[in-house]
Scaffold this motif. Structure first.
Motif, PDB file in Angstrom:
ATOM      1  N   LEU A   1       4.000   5.648  -5.602  1.00 28.19           N
ATOM      2  CA  LEU A   1       3.983   5.677  -7.071  1.00 28.19           C
ATOM      3  C   LEU A   1       2.880   6.600  -7.581  1.00 28.19           C
ATOM      4  O   LEU A   1       3.071   7.349  -8.542  1.00 28.19           O
ATOM      5  CB  LEU A   1       3.803   4.263  -7.624  1.00 28.19           C
ATOM      6  CG  LEU A   1       4.985   3.329  -7.427  1.00 28.19           C
ATOM      7  CD1 LEU A   1       4.612   1.920  -7.844  1.00 28.19           C
ATOM      8  CD2 LEU A   1       6.206   3.830  -8.173  1.00 28.19           C
ATOM      9  N   LYS A   2       1.735   6.565  -6.938  1.00 24.88           N
ATOM     10  CA  LYS A   2       0.629   7.435  -7.321  1.00 24.88           C
ATOM     11  C   LYS A   2       1.025   8.901  -7.157  1.00 24.88           C
ATOM     12  O   LYS A   2       0.757   9.735  -8.032  1.00 24.88           O
ATOM     13  CB  LYS A   2      -0.603   7.114  -6.481  1.00 24.88           C
ATOM     14  CG  LYS A   2      -1.839   7.879  -6.883  1.00 24.88           C
ATOM     15  CD  LYS A   2      -3.033   7.431  -6.039  1.00 24.88           C
ATOM     16  CE  LYS A   2      -4.262   8.201  -6.418  1.00 24.88           C
ATOM     17  NZ  LYS A   2      -5.439   7.793  -5.628  1.00 24.88           N
ATOM     18  N   GLN A   3       1.678   9.247  -6.062  1.00 24.78           N
ATOM     19  CA  GLN A   3       2.133  10.604  -5.825  1.00 24.78           C
ATOM     20  C   GLN A   3       3.186  11.023  -6.856  1.00 24.78           C
ATOM     21  O   GLN A   3       3.173  12.139  -7.361  1.00 24.78           O
ATOM     22  CB  GLN A   3       2.706  10.752  -4.404  1.00 24.78           C
ATOM     23  CG  GLN A   3       1.662  10.688  -3.332  1.00 24.78           C
ATOM     24  CD  GLN A   3       2.263  10.616  -1.936  1.00 24.78           C
ATOM     25  OE1 GLN A   3       3.453  10.361  -1.752  1.00 24.78           O
ATOM     26  NE2 GLN A   3       1.423  10.827  -0.922  1.00 24.78           N
ATOM     27  N   ASP A   4       4.066  10.089  -7.186  1.00 29.19           N
ATOM     28  CA  ASP A   4       5.106  10.357  -8.171  1.00 29.19           C
ATOM     29  C   ASP A   4       4.491  10.606  -9.550  1.00 29.19           C
ATOM     30  O   ASP A   4       4.907  11.529 -10.269  1.00 29.19           O
ATOM     31  CB  ASP A   4       6.105   9.203  -8.216  1.00 29.19           C
ATOM     32  CG  ASP A   4       7.366   9.552  -8.961  1.00 29.19           C
ATOM     33  OD1 ASP A   4       7.913  10.662  -8.729  1.00 29.19           O
ATOM     34  OD2 ASP A   4       7.814   8.738  -9.786  1.00 29.19           O
ATOM     35  N   LEU A   5       3.504   9.803  -9.920  1.00 31.84           N
ATOM     36  CA  LEU A   5       2.824   9.995 -11.206  1.00 31.84           C
ATOM     37  C   LEU A   5       2.078  11.319 -11.247  1.00 31.84           C
ATOM     38  O   LEU A   5       2.043  11.986 -12.287  1.00 31.84           O
ATOM     39  CB  LEU A   5       1.863   8.828 -11.476  1.00 31.84           C
ATOM     40  CG  LEU A   5       2.514   7.513 -11.853  1.00 31.84           C
ATOM     41  CD1 LEU A   5       1.464   6.398 -11.899  1.00 31.84           C
ATOM     42  CD2 LEU A   5       3.247   7.621 -13.176  1.00 31.84           C
ATOM     43  N   ALA A   6       1.486  11.709 -10.124  1.00 33.69           N
ATOM     44  CA  ALA A   6       0.754  12.980 -10.063  1.00 33.69           C
ATOM     45  C   ALA A   6       1.713  14.162 -10.246  1.00 33.69           C
ATOM     46  O   ALA A   6       1.357  15.163 -10.885  1.00 33.69           O
ATOM     47  CB  ALA A   6       0.014  13.095  -8.733  1.00 33.69           C
TER      48      ALA A   6
ATOM     49  N   ARG B   1       0.835  -1.212   0.000  1.00 29.64           N
ATOM     50  CA  ARG B   1       0.000   0.000   0.000  1.00 29.64           C
ATOM     51  C   ARG B   1       0.864   1.254   0.000  1.00 29.64           C
ATOM     52  O   ARG B   1       0.579   2.220  -0.709  1.00 29.64           O
ATOM     53  CB  ARG B   1      -0.949   0.002   1.203  1.00 29.64           C
ATOM     54  CG  ARG B   1      -2.084  -0.998   1.082  1.00 29.64           C
ATOM     55  CD  ARG B   1      -3.139  -0.814   2.157  1.00 29.64           C
ATOM     56  NE  ARG B   1      -2.637  -1.056   3.495  1.00 29.64           N
ATOM     57  CZ  ARG B   1      -2.643  -2.237   4.115  1.00 29.64           C
ATOM     58  NH1 ARG B   1      -3.133  -3.294   3.509  1.00 29.64           N
ATOM     59  NH2 ARG B   1      -2.178  -2.354   5.339  1.00 29.64           N
TER      60      ARG B   1
ATOM     61  N   ALA C   1       2.330   1.705  -3.482  1.00 28.63           N
ATOM     62  CA  ALA C   1       1.307   2.189  -4.418  1.00 28.63           C
ATOM     63  C   ALA C   1       1.046   3.676  -4.195  1.00 28.63           C
ATOM     64  O   ALA C   1       0.926   4.443  -5.159  1.00 28.63           O
ATOM     65  CB  ALA C   1       0.021   1.391  -4.251  1.00 28.63           C
ATOM     66  N   LYS C   2       0.978   4.098  -2.951  1.00 23.96           N
ATOM     67  CA  LYS C   2       0.760   5.510  -2.629  1.00 23.96           C
ATOM     68  C   LYS C   2       1.922   6.365  -3.146  1.00 23.96           C
ATOM     69  O   LYS C   2       1.711   7.417  -3.745  1.00 23.96           O
ATOM     70  CB  LYS C   2       0.605   5.683  -1.121  1.00 23.96           C
ATOM     71  CG  LYS C   2       0.340   7.101  -0.687  1.00 23.96           C
ATOM     72  CD  LYS C   2       0.203   7.180   0.825  1.00 23.96           C
ATOM     73  CE  LYS C   2       0.016   8.614   1.287  1.00 23.96           C
ATOM     74  NZ  LYS C   2      -0.049   8.702   2.749  1.00 23.96           N
TER      75      LYS C   2
END
Length: 76
Positions: A68-73, A62, A65-66
């Motif tokens: 990576l999501k922040q990095d993509l944003a 988790r 994933a968080k």
């Protein structure tokens, strides 16, 4: 490398043995049920170590994933 406490060594040994049982269950024909059997043979304390390890592994996924999501944003 610093010397680990007896408790840390014990917990790591339990995790290593369970990892071995899991690998046998995945890779040896006819041994798919072995990890479950092996875990049932453990003491309650050792099963608690495995259960906590499993919870921490799920949390690590988790967290990743968080991140990576922040990095993509940031990049998107």
């Amino acid at each position: 490398m610093a010397k680990l406490s007896a408790g840390a060594e014990s917990a790591l040994s339990v995790i290593a043995h369970m990892a071995m049982a899991n690998q046998l269950g995945k890779n040896v024909p006819g041994m798919a049920d072995f990890p479950e059997f092996y875990k049932k043979q453990m003491s309650r304390q050792d099963r608690d170590v495995i259960d906590q390890f499993d919870r921490l592994c799920k949390q690590a996924y988790r967290d990743l994933a968080k991140m990576l999501k922040q990095d993509l944003a940031k990049d998107g």
